[in-house]
Design a protein around this motif. Structure first.
Motif, PDB file in Angstrom:
ATOM      1  N   ILE A  55       0.763  -1.282  -0.063  1.00  0.00           N
ATOM      2  CA  ILE A  55      -0.102  -0.156   0.085  1.00  0.00           C
ATOM      3  C   ILE A  55       0.873   1.218   0.048  1.00  0.00           C
ATOM      4  N   ARG A 185      -3.941   1.140   5.383  1.00  0.00           N
ATOM      5  CA  ARG A 185      -4.605   2.275   4.450  1.00  0.00           C
ATOM      6  C   ARG A 185      -4.823   3.686   4.824  1.00  0.00           C
ATOM      7  N   TYR A 199      -2.155   5.740  -2.164  1.00  0.00           N
ATOM      8  CA  TYR A 199      -2.228   4.888  -1.174  1.00  0.00           C
ATOM      9  C   TYR A 199      -3.674   4.178  -1.609  1.00  0.00           C
ATOM     10  N   TYR A 203      -4.064   0.406  -2.403  1.00  0.00           N
ATOM     11  CA  TYR A 203      -4.757  -0.504  -1.539  1.00  0.00           C
ATOM     12  C   TYR A 203      -6.039  -0.977  -2.369  1.00  0.00           C
TER      13      TYR A 203
END
Length: 337
Positions: A55, A185, A199, A203
């Motif tokens: 992530i 996350r 991110y 994710y």
């Protein structure tokens, strides 16, 4: 009766020899270094490291405390780990009682440290069990006991039925791993909102892989005729609960919790009565007890990996959470046919 006592005595002798060979922690490697200009994230062990790295991508510098080849239950940090964590922005630990050293570790950080500690298992529906791990890991207040795990009950009459312990092995189920990834996350976005889009995108890719893995486990394990598994240590409660299996463990929540001879006798009897064909063991701890039980019951052994860390060879081969979990699925399908 005399024959049973003689059998139990022989079994105790074999068990004692096997326990002497249970693997202790391996040597340490450098954990990594702080990088200026990035979000520095310290993780306690492999699955969290893999999810945080996936992530975080190029926007985060992720340092894993636990070296390759080391089993996490009884590992404790060094001075350099405190130095790195004091300088980091985020500290990700599993929680649920896995890392008993965390409270003292956080108290030992530099007074000026601004690191945020995040329990990534937060939000997972935790399993409580009356089985101790021999080290008081995961000790919990009395609460609701979820099904999905089994450990030999006979011979435990002296233990209090009210003593509850949390099963910390949340990540072994893709369903729980997805919750853990969400927590990672959210923490990264909070610490570094400038890179939120990255991110979120990474994710989404990771969660897609976890959902695909969950679907594979759900569909394939729902079709197997047998549901009973015998494992070396009680690490598969979440997997069992989420995919309709029932685990029986040689050892408790920790892989070095010493089993009672009567437990081993009961398991050998169960294996024969239920027609179980394989005893599962894992790579980061000794397979001696699993092989001892398999020999007594006249069955074979297979690997079922709790994905607590990589062996040196797995790291060299490029294995990861997903390849190890798919290997687990294939071995479960073989054993449960």
């Amino acid at each position: 009766m005399q024959r049973n006592k003689k059998y139990a005595g022989r079994f105790i002798a074999v068990l004692a020899l096997a326990m002497l060979l249970v693997l202790s922690a391996c040597g340490r490697n450098s954990a990594g270094t702080i990088v200026e200009g990035k979000v520095n994230v310290v993780t306690t062990f492999y699955p969290i490291y893999e999810f945080a790295s996936a992530i975080g991508g190029e926007d985060a510098n992720v340092i894993n405390l636990l070296p390759t080849g080391v089993e996490p239950h009884d590992w404790t940090p060094r001075g350099q780990d405190i130095v790195n964590t004091s300088k980091a922005q985020l500290f990700f630990y599993n929680g649920a009682g896995l890392e008993g050293w965390v409270p003292d570790f956080l108290k030992g950080l530099d007074a000026g440290s601004k690191v945020k500690a995040v329990e990534v298992s937060k939000g997972v529906d935790l399993i409580l069990t009356t089985e101790d791990d021999g080290h008081n890991h995961g000790a919990a207040e009395e609460g609701h006991h979820h099904e999905g795990e089994e450990h030999s009950e006979e011979g435990h009459a002296e233990e209090s039925v009210d003593a509850k312990h949390t099963d910390p092995h949340t990540w072994v189920s893709p369903k729980s791993a997805l919750i853990m990834a969400q927590n990672i996350r959210d923490s990264l976005i909070e610490a570094d909102p400038e890179h939120k889009a990255g991110y979120e995108e990474r994710y989404a890719a990771l969660s897609g892989k976890l959902k695909e893995l969950d679907t594979e486990f759900t569909e394939k394990l729902s079709a197997v005729p047998n549901k009973e598994i015998v494992v070396s240590h009680q690490a598969f409660g979440y997997l069992a609960r989420d995919y309709g299996l029932k685990q029986h463990a040689i050892m408790g929540l920790s892989p070095d919790a010493e089993p009672r001879a009567q437990d081993m006798l009961n398991l050998a009897k169960l294996v024969k009565e239920e027609g179980i064909r394989y005893i599962f063991f894992e790579e980061l701890v000794s397979d001696k007890l699993a092989k001892t039980l398999a020999g007594e019951a006249g069955v074979e052994t297979l690997v079922l990996n709790p994905v607590e860390g990589l062996t040196q060879q797995q790291a060299k081969d490029g294995d990861d959470y997903f390849s190890l979990m798919r290997n687990n699925l294939q071995n479960l399908l073989l054993a449960l046919q």
